[in-house]
Structures are given as structure tokens and as C-alpha cells.
Motif scaffolding. Sequence first.
Motif, mmCIF file in Angstrom:
data_model
loop_
_atom_site.group_PDB
_atom_site.id
_atom_site.type_symbol
_atom_site.label_atom_id
_atom_site.label_comp_id
_atom_site.label_asym_id
_atom_site.label_seq_id
_atom_site.Cartn_x
_atom_site.Cartn_y
_atom_site.Cartn_z
ATOM 1 N N VAL A 90 -57.074 18.862 43.424
ATOM 2 C CA VAL A 90 -56.297 19.832 42.648
ATOM 3 C C VAL A 90 -55.580 20.767 43.629
ATOM 4 O O VAL A 90 -56.222 21.326 44.526
ATOM 5 C CB VAL A 90 -57.223 20.663 41.729
ATOM 6 C CG1 VAL A 90 -56.419 21.728 40.976
ATOM 7 C CG2 VAL A 90 -57.963 19.767 40.744
ATOM 8 N N CYS A 97 -56.280 23.803 48.463
ATOM 9 C CA CYS A 97 -56.587 22.600 47.717
ATOM 10 C C CYS A 97 -58.060 22.629 47.332
ATOM 11 O O CYS A 97 -58.904 23.084 48.106
ATOM 12 C CB CYS A 97 -56.361 21.351 48.560
ATOM 13 S SG CYS A 97 -54.675 21.144 49.109
ATOM 14 N N HIS A 159 -52.127 11.699 51.447
ATOM 15 C CA HIS A 159 -52.071 13.020 50.858
ATOM 16 C C HIS A 159 -51.096 13.870 51.644
ATOM 17 O O HIS A 159 -51.312 14.159 52.798
ATOM 18 C CB HIS A 159 -53.453 13.659 50.893
ATOM 19 C CG HIS A 159 -53.442 15.011 50.284
ATOM 20 N ND1 HIS A 159 -53.477 15.196 48.932
ATOM 21 C CD2 HIS A 159 -53.376 16.229 50.842
ATOM 22 C CE1 HIS A 159 -53.441 16.484 48.685
ATOM 23 N NE2 HIS A 159 -53.384 17.137 49.817
HETATM 24 NI NI NI Z 1 -53.465 19.828 47.563
#
Ligand code: NI
Length: 170
Positions: A90, A97, A159
Motif C-alpha cells: 500500500v 509504503c 516495484h
Molecule cells: Ni509504495
Amino acid sequence: MSDLVRFGIAIDGELLGRFDERIAEKGYGNRSEAIRDLIRADLLERSADPDAPATGTLTLVYDHHVRELSEKLTDMQHDLGHHVVSTLHVHLDHDHCLEVVVLRGPAGMIEGAAQRIVATKGVIHGRLTLTGPLVPKDDPAHHHEHGPHTHEHAHEHPHAHAPKPDRRPR
Ligand code: NI
């Protein structure tokens, strides 16, 4: 009791101020006893049997601006292979994060892995909750019920936090 040892801790002044307030609320007369209790509680959390099968959730909050931290955390999870059952990510706010990692394997191994992740520079908060052996080690029925594990974060791999102005939280 063995010999008392004194040691110094370098700590952010604001963080220490909040700790002092907290331990005053709890009724501690000084920091030493509060820190001793924290250490005892931490040692107690170690599971008795490191080989016992366990499932755990590791909750992390980290600052993704710390250099290469996101990549490092992803690498560490990949190294754990099938012991990482699932990951929830999230984007909390502009800087932070939240990640929840579900781990499964021998309790000692899970604890060691979680500890290495939490100790990574830039991880602000991390806590592992072991939920114990929910499934017996050699239960063939279990393997029948469930398909291969999912590895959800693979979908958003790698990511990245490249600027996406229309999607960034304000
Ligand atoms: Ni993040």
C-alpha cells in the motif's frame, strides 16, 4: 543476576522524547527499566521450537526514498522463494509504503528472515506476528485443497516509484 553493563544509544531526540512520555504513562521511573522490559519481551517472543511449522504476517512501514530500499526488500522476498505466500503493498503517502508479507515455513527461519528485513536501513517499523502451525507438516489433504501459492506482488514487478503525477497521493 550477572554483572550490570552500561551502554550508550544514539537516538533521535524527538523519538526519545516520545519514548519518555510513553514510559512515564506506563509508570516507569527511568529509561533503564523500560528498555530492559522491552528487551525481555523481545526475547520472550522467540518461539520455543525453531523447527515447528509456522505461518506469520510481517508488517512493514518504510520510506521508499531511501536509496535502493524497495529493490532490496523485493530481492529479500524473492530469495525466500515459496516461503513468501503473498505480499500486500500500500502506498501510504508521498514518502511511505506499507507492506504486509505472509510467510510460511519453519518458525526459526521465518523469524530470521523477518528480522533481516526489519533491520534493513530505511525500514521504519516492522513487526512479525506468528500465528502458529495452522496446517500439519505432512497433511496430504492440504496439498489437495490448495493449488500453487500465489505471489501477488509479481504483478506489479518491479516495484517502482517513478513519478506518476495523476496517481500520486497528495
Ligand atoms: Ni509504495
